[in-house]
Design a protein around this motif. Structure first.
Motif, short mmCIF file in Angstrom:
data_model
loop_
_atom_site.label_atom_id
_atom_site.label_comp_id
_atom_site.label_asym_id
_atom_site.label_seq_id
_atom_site.Cartn_x
_atom_site.Cartn_y
_atom_site.Cartn_z
N ARG A 183 19.50 -27.67 -47.99
CA ARG A 183 19.31 -27.25 -49.37
C ARG A 183 19.88 -28.32 -50.32
NH1 ARG A 183 23.22 -25.03 -45.68
NH2 ARG A 183 25.14 -24.48 -46.77
N MET A 184 19.46 -28.25 -51.56
CA MET A 184 19.90 -29.19 -52.59
C MET A 184 21.13 -28.64 -53.30
SD MET A 184 18.60 -32.11 -53.98
CE MET A 184 16.80 -32.02 -54.10
N VAL A 185 22.14 -29.49 -53.47
CA VAL A 185 23.33 -29.09 -54.21
C VAL A 185 23.24 -29.55 -55.66
CG1 VAL A 185 25.85 -29.27 -54.37
CG2 VAL A 185 24.75 -29.16 -52.13
N ALA A 186 22.97 -30.85 -55.88
CA ALA A 186 22.90 -31.40 -57.23
C ALA A 186 21.96 -32.60 -57.23
CB ALA A 186 24.28 -31.80 -57.73
N THR A 187 21.42 -32.92 -58.41
CA THR A 187 20.45 -34.00 -58.56
C THR A 187 20.91 -34.97 -59.64
OG1 THR A 187 19.19 -32.78 -60.22
CG2 THR A 187 18.54 -32.46 -57.92
N GLY A 188 20.17 -36.09 -59.77
CA GLY A 188 20.43 -37.04 -60.84
C GLY A 188 21.63 -37.92 -60.63
N LEU A 189 22.15 -37.99 -59.38
CA LEU A 189 23.30 -38.83 -59.04
C LEU A 189 22.75 -40.12 -58.43
CD1 LEU A 189 25.01 -35.83 -57.35
CD2 LEU A 189 26.07 -36.99 -59.27
N ARG A 190 22.66 -41.18 -59.23
CA ARG A 190 21.94 -42.38 -58.79
C ARG A 190 22.42 -42.88 -57.42
NH1 ARG A 190 22.96 -47.92 -59.25
NH2 ARG A 190 21.09 -49.24 -59.16
N ASN A 191 23.73 -42.99 -57.24
CA ASN A 191 24.24 -43.38 -55.93
C ASN A 191 25.64 -42.83 -55.75
OD1 ASN A 191 24.44 -44.51 -53.40
ND2 ASN A 191 24.99 -46.54 -54.14
N CYS A 192 25.72 -41.63 -55.22
CA CYS A 192 27.01 -41.01 -54.90
C CYS A 192 27.48 -41.63 -53.58
CB CYS A 192 26.83 -39.50 -54.78
SG CYS A 192 28.28 -38.63 -54.15
N SER A 193 28.15 -42.76 -53.70
CA SER A 193 28.48 -43.53 -52.50
C SER A 193 29.73 -43.04 -51.78
CB SER A 193 28.66 -45.01 -52.86
OG SER A 193 29.69 -45.15 -53.82
N GLY A 194 30.54 -42.23 -52.43
CA GLY A 194 31.73 -41.69 -51.79
C GLY A 194 31.94 -40.24 -52.17
N MET A 195 32.25 -39.39 -51.17
CA MET A 195 32.48 -37.96 -51.43
C MET A 195 33.76 -37.52 -50.75
SD MET A 195 28.90 -35.85 -51.11
CE MET A 195 28.84 -36.04 -49.33
N THR A 196 34.37 -36.51 -51.31
CA THR A 196 35.50 -35.86 -50.68
C THR A 196 35.67 -34.48 -51.28
OG1 THR A 196 37.81 -36.19 -49.97
CG2 THR A 196 37.31 -36.58 -52.29
N VAL A 197 36.44 -33.63 -50.63
CA VAL A 197 36.74 -32.30 -51.13
C VAL A 197 38.16 -32.29 -51.70
CG1 VAL A 197 37.12 -29.89 -50.48
CG2 VAL A 197 35.12 -31.12 -49.61
N GLU B 187 10.90 -41.39 -54.58
CA GLU B 187 12.29 -40.96 -54.83
C GLU B 187 12.53 -39.50 -54.45
OE1 GLU B 187 14.72 -42.78 -55.52
OE2 GLU B 187 13.89 -44.63 -56.35
N GLU B 188 11.56 -38.84 -53.89
CA GLU B 188 11.76 -37.43 -53.53
C GLU B 188 12.87 -37.31 -52.49
OE1 GLU B 188 9.23 -33.45 -52.21
OE2 GLU B 188 8.20 -35.37 -52.50
N GLY B 189 13.79 -36.37 -52.73
CA GLY B 189 14.90 -36.17 -51.81
C GLY B 189 15.99 -37.21 -51.92
N ARG B 190 15.99 -37.95 -53.03
CA ARG B 190 16.99 -39.00 -53.22
C ARG B 190 17.74 -38.78 -54.54
NH1 ARG B 190 15.33 -44.47 -50.24
NH2 ARG B 190 17.55 -44.68 -50.65
N ALA B 191 18.81 -39.59 -54.72
CA ALA B 191 19.67 -39.46 -55.90
C ALA B 191 20.23 -38.05 -56.02
CB ALA B 191 18.93 -39.87 -57.17
N ASP B 192 20.69 -37.54 -54.89
CA ASP B 192 21.17 -36.16 -54.87
C ASP B 192 22.25 -35.97 -53.82
OD1 ASP B 192 19.80 -36.12 -52.42
OD2 ASP B 192 18.01 -35.23 -53.31
N VAL B 193 22.78 -34.77 -53.80
CA VAL B 193 23.69 -34.33 -52.73
C VAL B 193 23.03 -33.15 -52.05
CG1 VAL B 193 25.92 -33.30 -52.18
CG2 VAL B 193 25.80 -35.16 -53.84
N LEU B 194 22.92 -33.25 -50.73
CA LEU B 194 22.31 -32.19 -49.93
C LEU B 194 23.40 -31.43 -49.19
CD1 LEU B 194 19.40 -34.26 -48.32
CD2 LEU B 194 19.29 -32.80 -50.35
N ALA B 195 23.05 -30.23 -48.74
CA ALA B 195 23.97 -29.43 -47.92
C ALA B 195 23.22 -28.89 -46.71
CB ALA B 195 24.56 -28.28 -48.74
N PHE B 196 23.96 -28.74 -45.61
CA PHE B 196 23.42 -28.22 -44.36
C PHE B 196 24.46 -27.32 -43.72
CE2 PHE B 196 21.81 -32.44 -45.18
CZ PHE B 196 20.46 -32.40 -44.85
N ASP B 197 24.03 -26.50 -42.78
CA ASP B 197 24.97 -25.88 -41.89
C ASP B 197 25.51 -26.95 -40.95
OD1 ASP B 197 24.32 -23.52 -43.11
OD2 ASP B 197 23.05 -22.77 -41.48
N PRO B 198 26.65 -26.74 -40.29
CA PRO B 198 27.21 -27.79 -39.43
C PRO B 198 26.28 -28.24 -38.30
CG PRO B 198 28.87 -26.14 -39.91
CD PRO B 198 27.57 -25.59 -40.43
#
Length: 311
Positions: free
Chosen positions: A123-137, A106-117
């Protein structure tokens, strides 16, 4: 490879790229307004993303265009393949890893990652999100939001699914806790060091509703009180004695903050206790203010408008 998320870059009126999130990578295609097919081959921006089990990868850009967000769901229901202890022990792992980070399979999973474009500076933004299947700003605040499918096999009503602003460095509980300090009995006593450190999500949704996507409404077609609210698609339950989900709901906001309430917006997909004809998946707001919905029960796309006789 199972493309799911899509985002245009840079954000705004004149994007030059369209990014697509595969289950195992993020690629981009050169884009100009009006393009209906790719003018060249895809360029891989992010690779080496674990792709099994929860494979829906969503992507979004920060309003300033400097950050690419990528959601990566867990590889299991409750980290069955993670192993009991990381190499060196839990205490050593916790000292060097982000709060609530998982290890092993499970390393690197259940999380939200961030990158440059360009895909660099991971880098890691947040952890413990079992399945963040949809994102928006969220347009009003610039905050990143996601909708999360929570774990199974704890009963019909436990735990809640949720929609939440994704806070930098936050831990949302999976797999050891859920909705705050509620300990998963299958991991009882495993991580007492995380008690009191779980971020409670903003909007709780009925268990097993399976939220898949979220979009904020800033259009001009709907009545004025819709502005600033969010729409969430609920794909529907598969492991609950009484059905739930199979609809689109409206999350209420006031002054840019969630009230915690939601109400039905589009229903009617369920025709009997054992039959449905539609399962909502995607939601987006078109430039004319209409709402675009997709569902994969029949593979259809719907356009919802207000007051022109075609709603």
């Amino acid at each position: 490879t199972r493309p799911y998320g899509i985002a245009f870059y840079p954000p705004g009126d004149k994007p030059q790229w369209v990014y697509v999130a595969n289950s195992n990578s993020v690629v981009r295609f050169a884009y100009r307004d009006g393009d209906l097919k790719a003018s060249g081959e895809p360029e891989t921006i992010v690779s080496d993303i674990p792709s099994s089990h929860h494979w829906t990868r969503d992507i979004a850009f920060s309003p300033d265009g400097k950050t690419l967000y990528l959601s990566v769901g867990s590889g299991s229901n409750t980290a069955e393949g993670m192993g009991a202890r990381p190499k060196g022990g839990v205490e050593e792992w916790a000292r060097s890893a982000p709060l609530g980070a998982t290890w092993g399979a499970e390393e690197g999973r259940a999380d939200v990652l961030a990158f440059d474009p360009d895909g660099k500076n991971r880098r890691m933004v947040a952890t413990g999100l079992r399945n963040c299947s949809g994102m928006t700003v969220q347009p009003a605040t610039g905050a990143l939001w996601c909708v999360v499918n929570e774990r199974d096999e704890l009963g019909d009503n436990v735990p809640f699914e949720y929609a939440t602003a994704v806070k930098e460095g936050a831990f949302y509980g999976w797999p050891w806790y859920y909705i705050g300090d509620n300990e998963d009995p299958r991991h009882k006593g495993a991580r007492p060091d995380l008690a009191g450190k779980v971020t409670v999500p903003d909007v709780l949704i009925q268990a097993h509703s399976a939220p898949l996507n979220i979009a904020f409404y800033e259009g001009g077609n709907f009545p004025a009180d819709y502005k600033g609210d969010a729409f969430v698609t609920l794909h529907g339950s598969w492991n609950r004695n009484v059905r739930t989900g199979y609809k689109v709901v409206r999350l209420k906001f006031k002054d840019g903050k969630p009230t915690g309430e939601y109400e039905d917006f589009a229903t009617g997909f369920v025709i009997a206790d054992d039959a449905v004809w539609g399962r909502p998946v995607g939601v987006a707001v078109a430039n004319d203010g209409s709402l675009i919905l997709t569902e994969d029960g029949n593979g259809t796309i719907w356009r919802v408008t207000y007051g022109d006789g075609r709603s």
